[in-house]
Design an enzyme around this catalytic site. Structure first.
Site, PDB file in Angstrom:
ATOM      1  N   GLU A   1      55.126  63.667  63.541  1.00 25.15           N
ATOM      2  CA  GLU A   1      55.240  62.483  62.785  1.00 25.15           C
ATOM      3  C   GLU A   1      56.821  62.934  61.550  1.00 25.15           C
ATOM      4  OE1 GLU A   1      51.281  62.547  60.677  1.00 25.15           O
ATOM      5  OE2 GLU A   1      52.943  64.478  58.844  1.00 25.15           O
TER       6      GLU A   1
ATOM      7  N   HIS B   1      50.921  62.701  53.457  1.00 25.65           N
ATOM      8  CA  HIS B   1      51.031  64.514  53.924  1.00 25.65           C
ATOM      9  C   HIS B   1      52.622  64.634  53.486  1.00 25.65           C
ATOM     10  CE1 HIS B   1      49.044  63.904  58.440  1.00 25.65           C
ATOM     11  NE2 HIS B   1      47.972  64.038  57.150  1.00 25.65           N
TER      12      HIS B   1
END
Lengths: 292, 399
Positions: A210, A248
């Site tokens: 990511e 996150h």
């Protein structure tokens, strides 16, 4: 074969009496995982579900049950301490599911890890599974199928998504590792890809990364230099607006280099097949590997 | 969590960092007394306190000109500007188009720096250690400097358990040309305080830019920025008290009360998803089908039904939304809980907008059945791609 865990892994679950830990421990046991001990200070001598002995200290779980892996569900305030206890008890593999551990705590854990032989997966990880052999984590069991593709991912649910796409195409997995979404953590993409590369029964690798950080680029560099097996990848967050953290700790586009486009270019330059969208992860792998 | 400049400066000062003299005001009635406390100054800095950067070049919502950071020589003018900024909205490059409300003003002495030093402490993920960054070329954007002349930024990694060592401070001081003893003492006090804030208060960034070298040869922090790590807030009641929810999007505040991560975006498809990775991937999938997401939402994997209900209410409250979607891949999150939460949010009312559902994992089949029975127009996707396609059709976008 699989990496890191298999049917012989003897698991100690830390925080086993908690609600989530109880739920997931039962599912792991159902899957065939050898949970040989629970850890819950103050409840030593009791049994989990009438079968698994509970200990006050990790040392006792190792001495009496030969536990060689710790699965940690301890709440954030005590989770780093629990990892440190497992390191002190010389447990070779620690898998930490706990989400929300302060970075300062994890920095202390990192320093201890440098001087120990323990391998850490997580925290904020869905865990690790070697399908058909054992499961240390919170992933739904039914989506997996034993096979030869290694999956490594920063995200929990996106690992499930990837695995499910593979299974629905009939492609099984050797081991699936969720390295966790926190900034300070144990094994990284590169480490896991190296393990997959050295595992004779893993024939291909999928990396799910990511935005944010540099770990995917480091892994790509390793792939370029060492990996002959087919590698496919997906980078989540191409549509994330700059400067906003996507859940996150690491998932933030703070400059050109941490954006998805930069990462995708680095991966492609290393010969990795990158899925154009998250619906095409298994398909992209299948094309690269030349399987159905 | 972000805090205001005045809060960062107060904390820095409490940790023995030399900070410029200044006062904060929250209402027009406090201005005169605050200026008395500050004492007569040759010049005054008047700075609107909002969380976004780029304040100096920003503009106010009511058309008031001149930006959110002003330097004036007259006390009366300082008082007038402060009164004018208070209660206004300041719009900058970082928070346009809505801007943020100005509920506090920092009024300070004006220091003419002989040199502007940049110094910050943050956590270096690549090294998995804290790092101290310092440069003699401060004052501007550090990202620009890193791009332009990275050799001008000095780095010292800090061993977390041993802490910042004196020799590291000395090494940096000499590299920055701080030759005088008194400057090195100021510099050492600054760095020690910054490190202690990061370590003791779970900050993720402590930054002073610039740390001014004054005409008298001393160092003074004339700007300060501290971000705190959300994961550490549970053990710092004093830091939690610094949160200013007025600076945040109301929907994000609402979500945070239920332990959810929600970010407002500007699209038309509202997303109820679990897990940060899948939430991002869902946004990416929508974009691949030409649809823009209205939000990022991570339900987590352990949210109770009440949190799911509130999350869906937040999505329903967004009038820009043309289509709602649910994408759940549950490990612990049960499909039935998601369905209960969604139906709870509707409170028996009919859902007026299209709904597309993709559900896998624990109790997914039962969850889908509950939604199918209660929401007749709901469409069900069997995978991520068909989810994207169904949302595209529901929003009438062409490929």
């Amino acid at each position: 074969m699989a990496i890191l865990v298999d049917e012989n892994t003897r698991i100690m679950v830390a925080g086993i009496t908690g609600k989530a830990a109880t739920f997931h421990s039962r599912h792991c046991l159902e899957y065939g995982a050898k949970i040989v001990a629970g850890l819950r200070p103050g409840k030593g001598g009791q049994k989990f579900d009438g079968a698994v002995p509970i200990y006050d200290t990790a040392r006792e779980a190792v001495d009496e049950q030969s536990a060689n892996a710790a699965l940690i569900f301890v709440p954030p305030a005590g989770a780093a301490d629990s990892i440190l206890e497992a390191i002190d008890a010389k447990i070779p593999l620690v898998v930490c599911i706990t989400e929300g551990i302060p970075s300062t705590d994890m920095l202390r854990v990192r320093e201890r890890l440098r001087e120990s032989a323990t391998t850490l997966i997580g925290p904020n990880s869905p865990g690790i599974i070697s399908p058909g052999k054992t499961k240390l984590g919170i992933m739904p069991s039914y989506i997996h199928r034993p096979g030869s593709v290694g999956v490594v991912s920063r995200s929990g649910t996106l690992t499930f998504e990837t695995v499910w796409q593979l299974t629905r195409r009939g492609i099984g997995q050797s081991t699936c590792v969720g390295i966790g979404g926190d900034g300070i953590h144990g094994l990284n993409h590169r480490d896991v890809i190296q393990l997959f590369n050295e595992d004779p029964e893993t024939e291909g690798i999928i990396m799910v990364g990511e935005i944010g950080g540099e770990e995917e680029e480091e892994a790509a560099d390793y792939v370029r230099r060492h990996v002959k097996k087919p590698v496919a990848a997906f980078i989540a967050g191409a549509s994330a607006p700059p400067g906003r953290r996507m859940g996150h700790a690491g998932a933030i586009v703070s400059g050109k280099k941490s954006g998805a486009a930069y990462k995708i270019a680095a991966l492609e330059a290393a010969g990795i097949a990158v899925a154009k969208n998250p619906g095409l992860i298994a398909e992209t792998y299948a094309e690269r590997a030349g399987v159905r | 969590m972000k805090v205001h400049e005045y809060q960062a400066k107060a904390l820095l000062a409490a940790y023995d960092v030399p900070v410029e003299s200044g006062v904060v005001i929250f209402s027009p009635g406090e201005i005169e007394a605050a200026l008395d406390r500050l004492g007569p100054q040759p010049r005054y800095a008047v700075k609107a306190q909002i969380h976004a950067g780029g304040r100096g070049l920003g503009h106010f919502a009511d058309g008031f000109e001149g930006g959110g950071v002003r330097l004036v020589s007259d006390r009366k003018e300082a008082a007038r500007l402060a009164g004018r900024m208070l209660g206004n909205r300041l719009i900058t490059k970082q928070n346009e188009p809505h801007g943020a409300p100005v509920t506090a003003i920092w009024i300070a002495e004006v220091i003419e720096p002989q040199a502007q030093i940049y110094v910050s402490i943050l956590i270096d993920r690549a090294a998995q250690r804290p790092v101290l960054l310092a440069s003699r070329d401060g004052g501007g954007e550090i990202e620009d400097l890193a791009e332009r002349s990275p050799e001008k930024i000095f780095r010292e990694h800090i061993h977390p358990t041993f802490g910042l060592e004196e020799f590291q401070i000395r090494k940096l001081a000499f590299r920055l040309g701080l030759g005088e003893d008194v400057q090195r003492e100021d510099f050492a006090a600054t760095l020690r305080g910054m490190w202690r804030i990061l370590w003791e208060k779970d900050a993720s960034l402590v930054e002073i830019n610039p740390l001014a070298l004054t005409a008298a040869g001393r160092l003074v922090a004339i700007d300060g920025k501290i971000n705190f790590e959300d994961n550490g807030l549970f053990r710092h009641e004093d830091i939690r008290a610094l949160r200013d929810v007025q600076q945040e999007d109301p929907k994000e505040v609402w979500a945070s009360q239920f332990g959810l991560t929600y970010l407002a975006l500007d699209g038309t498809a509202a997303c109820l998803t679990n897990g940060a990775g899948l939430a991002m991937a869902t946004m990416d999938m929508l974009n691949a089908f030409g649809v823009r997401p209205a939000n990022f939402l991570d339900l987590g994997d352990n949210s109770p039904v009440e949190a799911i209900r509130e999350a869906f209410k937040i999505l329903l409250s967004d009038s820009q939304v043309e289509c709602l979607l649910i994408n759940i891949f549950g490990g612990a999150m049960k499909g039935t809980m998601v369905a209960e939460g969604v139906l709870g949010a509707l409170e028996g009312r009919k859902l007026e907008k299209p709904l597309v559902v993709r559900m896998e994992g624990a109790s997914a089949e039962e969850g889908r059945r509950m939604l199918r029975e209660a929401i007749p127009q709901a469409l069900f996707a069997e995978d991520l791609r068909s989810l994207g396609e169904l949302v595209r059709r529901a929003t009438g976008k062409k490929l």
